[in-house]
Scaffold this active site. Structure first.
Site, short mmCIF file in Angstrom:
data_model
loop_
_atom_site.label_atom_id
_atom_site.label_comp_id
_atom_site.label_asym_id
_atom_site.label_seq_id
_atom_site.Cartn_x
_atom_site.Cartn_y
_atom_site.Cartn_z
N LYS A 87 29.58 73.18 22.42
CA LYS A 87 29.92 71.92 21.77
C LYS A 87 30.25 70.84 22.79
CE LYS A 87 30.79 69.25 18.29
NZ LYS A 87 29.58 68.71 17.66
N GLU A 108 15.95 62.26 17.57
CA GLU A 108 17.18 62.91 17.17
C GLU A 108 16.88 64.05 16.18
OE1 GLU A 108 20.05 63.38 18.00
OE2 GLU A 108 21.10 64.04 16.21
N ARG A 115 33.17 75.52 20.85
CA ARG A 115 32.88 74.88 22.13
C ARG A 115 31.83 75.65 22.93
NH1 ARG A 115 36.87 71.48 24.12
NH2 ARG A 115 36.39 72.06 26.25
N ASN A 159 38.33 77.34 33.13
CA ASN A 159 37.27 76.55 32.54
C ASN A 159 36.79 75.57 33.61
OD1 ASN A 159 35.55 75.07 30.97
ND2 ASN A 159 37.13 74.12 29.70
N GLY A 160 35.48 75.53 33.88
CA GLY A 160 34.97 74.60 34.88
C GLY A 160 34.15 75.33 35.93
N TRP A 189 31.57 80.67 28.64
CA TRP A 189 30.18 80.22 28.45
C TRP A 189 29.59 80.26 29.84
CZ3 TRP A 189 26.65 76.37 29.73
CH2 TRP A 189 25.60 76.18 28.82
C1 AGP Z 1 24.11 67.49 19.51
O1 AGP Z 1 23.66 68.08 18.35
C2 AGP Z 1 24.13 68.31 20.68
N1 AGP Z 1 24.76 69.55 20.50
C3 AGP Z 1 24.37 67.65 22.02
O2 AGP Z 1 23.16 67.00 22.33
C4 AGP Z 1 25.53 66.64 22.17
O3 AGP Z 1 25.28 65.50 21.41
C5 AGP Z 1 25.69 66.29 23.67
O4 AGP Z 1 26.01 67.44 24.39
C6 AGP Z 1 26.71 65.20 23.91
O5 AGP Z 1 27.99 65.58 23.55
P1 AGP Z 1 29.17 64.52 23.44
O6 AGP Z 1 28.80 63.57 22.34
O7 AGP Z 1 30.38 65.32 23.12
O8 AGP Z 1 29.27 63.80 24.74
#
Ligand code: AGP
Length: 606
Positions: free
Chosen positions: A601, A477, A27, A96-97, A70
């Site tokens: 993540k 992408e 994450r 977290n937040g 993070w």
């Molecule tokens: C994808 O490779 C990325 N790490 C990132 O753009 C991701 O798709 C984006 O943060 C959205 O996440 P989600 O699909 O969990 O909402």
């Protein structure tokens, strides 16, 4: 973003919490810490970097909490890592937040004589709880008053030295799950990262206060009203965290796409009909909507671009698209005839959550394309399609993106059949989409070749990815993936836009990845490639032409793949080539593929 993991039991091992944090590292992390309530008081360990750098200790207690940070509000140093302690040293807390009014709260506490040792927003929390306790509150009242005093989004757990047999939880906005095993209770930031022995779990709603003991969980809202938690069966495949023969989770997740596409299609095409169970009650309203707005962030937004084009071209509905972080603050014309399609793997992305709230206030209805049942976004939507991609561990999204596009294509053709798409096109799509797993495996079979090609271009400083129509979105992408994990600067463009600016940059040092579909105006893309070649640009060509069907002067390296004639399915197949390209470019550059720098993540802050 951050990850939280904690447990209460007769005997909680420090090593269990460390393992929980390692599982949650996907994450995002830049420092980590653990607190354990032992017979000798609360012991705290912290480290910079990955939780694996926490010391290995033979330590146990009655309650233990851990955190991967993070950084948002201050540098990722050991001092700024969680757990945080209150001035009286009784409270050890992880968070977290974001606390948005922390400057104000800090000033409030400083006026009362509190001191601070970090620059973080989190440090106000244990001290605010201490403040309310010192005013005469019992623990739950102090938690309620604290939760009401701060603004922002948070998931918090803490240990109080005077209550060594319980873990205390406050939740407003950041995902938190409670899992029950035979002789222990766990708290975790996601439902997938619980230990094996957890059999049932519950997702905690916002504005809740929990007191968790080894054999009981007391819940109340911010007014002190007692509530009951509903637990459900945990259903996570045991091999989620097992790499098997793969080197990285990203590679594993790319390879798994055959299985997860099969799973996403299972039961959804019957007697030439597309069945999407989660939409039964809303498909009519959706098909009659005035406009559909597609949104998401990052890769999910790129998938949304594909979904939007298909919904307009095939579904014959007016569509527009915008990244969620922008849409939230844009005053579009929206009413109760508007549908918002939100795409999210994690179901926890803060920008998407904010966007849904905003659009709902304006009267829009929301359809979710989600991978995580019970996630916040799943719960906020009116209806949805579960993409069935299984758990993604690697930060780079791969199999989820494929299944997001697949889910939206199924939806577009389902609506299209009602709205005038030809029955022949519809039937062709149905037969071709069932070949997608086969096409995917044919791409994976070329991995060694793709790896070899990447070796020749690993030192590129810039990459352009170009494609037209739906392949423009795939180009975006692929470029996102390349920059995200290999740190090579990459841009995705429409081939038609090249001559309106980017062509100025083309020379023999720039890598060009060109996407060419032989079934969609190929001569137009070939002209674009010739423009690049004329300026010395190096070209990796990804196409469904065979080697014998295409002149070799237009490329340096050829990756020829098998597809049918549906341009959307072709786009999905090309995207998988792009996933392997970015994976191997990153590996050749020695990158930490699964955990790229500065990324998380699940992005649970705006
Ligand atoms: C994808 O490779 C990325 N790490 C990132 O753009 C991701 O798709 C984006 O943060 C959205 O996440 P989600 O699909 O969990 O909402």
């Amino acid at each position: 973003m951050c990850g939280i993991f904690g447990s209460v039991a007769n005997s909680v091992e420090y090593s269990t919490i460390k393992q929980g944090l390692k599982n949650l590292a996907y994450r995002g992390y830049d420092s980590a810490g653990i607190a354990v309530a032992t017979n000798n008081g609360v012991m705290i360990e912290r480290t910079e970097g990955h939780p694996k750098f926490l010391p290995d200790l033979d330590l146990r207690g009655t309650v233990a909490i851990g955190h991967n940070r993070w950084a948002t509000h201050s540098p990722p140093t050991k001092d700024n890592s969680h757990p945080y302690t209150s001035n009286d040293n009784k409270i050890s807390l992880v968070h977290n937040g974001i606390i948005e009014n922390y400057t104000e709260v800090r000033r409030f506490l400083e006026e009362k004589g509190f001191t601070f040792y970090s620059q973080t927003d989190t440090e106000v929390l244990p001290n605010l709880i201490q403040f309310y306790l010192s005013r005469g509150d019992d623990l739950q009242a102090a938690m309620r008053h604290t939760a009401k005093h701060v603004e922002g989004a948070f998931g918090v757990i803490f240990i109080h030295a005077d209550y060594p047999n319980q873990m205390n939880l406050m939740k407003l906005g950041s995902p938190m799950y409670v899992g029950r095993a035979d002789d222990a209770v766990y708290v975790c930031s996601d439902a997938y990262s619980f230990p094996e022995e957890v059999k049932t779990f519950s997702s905690i709603d916002d504005s809740k206060i929990l007191i968790i003991r080894k054999d009981s969980v007391d819940v109340q809202d911010l007014n002190g009203t007692k509530l009951t938690l509903i637990f459900e069966e945990k259903n996570v495949s045991a091999d989620t965290y097992c790499l098997g023969k793969h080197e990285h989770y990203m590679q594993k997740e790319i390879h798994e796409q055959f299985d997860y596409v099969v799973s996403a299609l299972a039961g959804r095409i019957r007697d030439a009909e597309i069945k999407l169970g989660g939409l039964e009650d809303c498909v009519e309203s959706f098909a009659q909507s005035k406009q559909i707005i597609f949104t998401g962030c990052g890769s999910a937004h790129n998938a949304a671009l594909v979904g939007s084009l298909a919904m307009e071209e095939v579904g014959r509905l007016m569509c527009r698209q915008m990244p969620a972080g922008e849409l939230k603050y844009t005053d579009l014309l929206v009413d109760d005839k508007t549908w918002l399609v939100t795409v999210s793997q994690s179901g926890e992305t803060a920008d998407v959550i904010g966007c849904i709230k905003n659009m709902k206030n304006k009267g829009a209805k929301v359809l979710g394309v989600v991978n995580t049942p019970n996630s916040t976004i799943y719960q906020m939507t009116d209806c949805g399609i579960h993409i069935r991609a299984g758990k993604e561990v690697s930060v780079a999204s791969t199999k989820a993106v494929t299944n997001q596009m697949l889910a939206m294509l199924l939806l577009a053709y389902k609506i299209g059949l009602e709205n005038g798409c030809s029955y022949r096109d519809y039937k062709d799509f149905l037969s071709e989409v069932q070949k997608l797993p086969y096409f995917i495996n044919r791409v994976i079979a070329q991995e060694e070749k793709i790896k070899d090609i990447c070796g020749h271009y690993k030192d590129s400083k810039t990459a352009f990815v170009i494609g037209r129509n739906v392949l423009e979105f795939i180009a975006k992408e692929i470029a996102l993936k390349v920059k995200e994990i290999s740190y090579i600067h990459a841009e995705g463009y429409s081939g038609s836009e090249l001559k309106h600016g980017p062509l100025a940059l083309i020379d023999d040092k720039i890598l060009n990845v060109c996407l060419l579909d032989k079934n969609f105006y190929p001569e137009k893309t070939i002209s674009n490639i010739e423009e690049i070649r004329a300026r010395g640009g190096k070209v990796i060509l990804i196409t469904n032409y065979t080697k014998h069907e295409i002149e070799n002067k237009i490329y340096d390296r050829l990756i020829s793949v098998e597809t049918g004639s549906n341009k959307y399915i072709t786009a999905m197949v090309f995207n998988i080539v792009g996933q392997l390209l970015s994976y191997h470019l990153a590996l050749h550059n020695g990158r930490d593929v699964d955990l790229p720098r500065n990324l998380a993540k699940s992005v649970t802050v705006e």
